[in-house]
Write an enzyme that holds these catalytic residues in place. Structure first.
Site, PDB file in Angstrom:
ATOM      1  N   PHE A  23     -14.778 -54.487 -40.909  1.00 21.91           N
ATOM      2  CA  PHE A  23     -13.682 -54.939 -41.919  1.00 21.91           C
ATOM      3  C   PHE A  23     -13.340 -56.820 -41.630  1.00 21.91           C
ATOM      4  O   PHE A  23     -12.030 -56.617 -42.505  1.00 21.91           O
ATOM      5  CB  PHE A  23     -12.563 -54.339 -42.225  1.00 21.91           C
ATOM      6  CG  PHE A  23     -13.058 -52.796 -42.405  1.00 21.91           C
ATOM      7  CD1 PHE A  23     -14.450 -52.731 -43.483  1.00 21.91           C
ATOM      8  CD2 PHE A  23     -13.108 -51.545 -41.217  1.00 21.91           C
ATOM      9  CE1 PHE A  23     -15.003 -51.043 -43.595  1.00 21.91           C
ATOM     10  CE2 PHE A  23     -13.401 -50.605 -42.051  1.00 21.91           C
ATOM     11  CZ  PHE A  23     -14.633 -49.557 -42.809  1.00 21.91           C
ATOM     12  N   GLY A  78     -10.726 -41.932 -38.257  1.00 10.16           N
ATOM     13  CA  GLY A  78     -11.229 -42.550 -39.201  1.00 10.16           C
ATOM     14  C   GLY A  78      -9.316 -42.518 -40.250  1.00 10.16           C
ATOM     15  O   GLY A  78      -8.987 -41.478 -40.244  1.00 10.16           O
ATOM     16  N   SER A 127      -0.847 -43.411 -33.701  1.00  8.37           N
ATOM     17  CA  SER A 127       0.215 -44.690 -33.557  1.00  8.37           C
ATOM     18  C   SER A 127       1.684 -44.002 -33.305  1.00  8.37           C
ATOM     19  O   SER A 127       1.995 -44.581 -32.468  1.00  8.37           O
ATOM     20  CB  SER A 127      -0.021 -45.177 -34.670  1.00  8.37           C
ATOM     21  OG  SER A 127       0.957 -46.699 -34.626  1.00  8.37           O
ATOM     22  N   HIS A 147      -3.468 -47.026 -44.201  1.00  7.70           N
ATOM     23  CA  HIS A 147      -3.314 -48.563 -44.761  1.00  7.70           C
ATOM     24  C   HIS A 147      -1.904 -47.571 -45.900  1.00  7.70           C
ATOM     25  O   HIS A 147      -1.403 -47.965 -46.620  1.00  7.70           O
ATOM     26  CB  HIS A 147      -3.783 -48.877 -45.039  1.00  7.70           C
ATOM     27  CG  HIS A 147      -4.707 -49.972 -44.356  1.00  7.70           C
ATOM     28  ND1 HIS A 147      -4.796 -50.277 -43.159  1.00  7.70           N
ATOM     29  CD2 HIS A 147      -5.072 -50.712 -44.862  1.00  7.70           C
ATOM     30  CE1 HIS A 147      -5.182 -51.144 -42.602  1.00  7.70           C
ATOM     31  NE2 HIS A 147      -5.764 -51.041 -43.522  1.00  7.70           N
TER      32      HIS A 147
END
Ligand code: SAH
Ligand code: MG
Length: 213
Positions: A23, A78, A127, A147
């Site tokens: 992206f 994902g 993370s 996000h």
């Protein structure tokens, strides 16, 4: 801090030729390469969110050229928007047997095609878990993982603490107005700036580049 590394002229063509999904716009990818090369003498770099390896290629090649190392963190399942039925779902990346998204095979292929195994350390984990016991100072952190507001806030604020003075924090998908995109990464960057420890270097399309003071 040295000058910006120039991205090899044929790199975008090679990335497209290898059908690497991702992206990043070309100018954003060049910024990753250039800024990573500029600071990599200060220590290893780390990215959150590798997906199929597009950003990893640009950051990894810059690290390789400088004799540095890139840690590439992704659970490879994902983000929310990549899941079955969501806006950025890609059937090529769905593991039917395990009934889940799996970008790891594509990521491994990208490392192999671009001969990055001697410069990139893949970390197959979330993370949050990696950050829990992280203690290595970093020259550059690239945040491009989940996000949601909560995830972006975590990734920006927690990983920013590991950036050395003079090092850089790069965050992708910054949209100041909600009409242009989700606000998670933008709010994460605002929180980092509010600490007073970083200044804005520049913005390249939807990527913001901050320097630790
Ligand atoms: N940087 C990539 C795009 C990343 S897409 C490129 O250049 O093309 C976002 C990635 O973040 C996805 O691969 C997803 O698996 C990963 N991700 C989302 N939430 C995560 C989390 N909590 N921990 C680790 N990786 C995460
Ligand atoms: Mg992104």
């Amino acid at each position: 801090m040295g000058g910006l590394y120039d991205c090899p002229a044929d790199l975008h063509t090679r990335v497209r030729g290898a059908s690497i999904k991702g992206f990043l716009a070309d100018d954003e990818a060049e910024a990753l390469y250039g800024y990573c090369g500029r600071v990599s003498k200060l220590g290893p770099a780390l990215e959150v969110g590798s997906y199929c390896g597009k950003s990893t290629i640009y950051l990894g090649l810059a690290c390789q050229r400088a004799g540095a190392v890139l840690y590439a963190v992704d659970h490879h399942s994902g983000s929310e928007e990549h899941q079955l039925g969501e806006e950025y779902y890609d059937a090529d990346l769905y593991d039917v047997q395990r009934a889940c998204v799996d970008t790891l095979p594509r990521f491994r292929r990208a490392l192999s095609v671009f001969k990055l195994e001697n410069a990139v350390v893949p970390i197959l984990s979330s993370s949050q878990l990696v950050a829990k016991a992280w203690a290595t100072p970093l020259s550059l952190v690239f945040v491009d993982g989940g996000h949601s507001h909560q995830q972006s806030m975590h990734d920006c604020t927690v990983w920013a603490k590991h950036v050395v003075p003079g090092g850089l924090l790069l965050v992708h998908d910054i949209f100041e107005s909600p009409e242009d995109g989700g606000q998670g990464p933008y709010l994460g960057v605002q929180a980092v700036l509010a600490t007073g420890a970083f200044e804005v270097v520049c913005k390249v399309r939807s990527m913001v580049i901050l320097r630790r003071l």
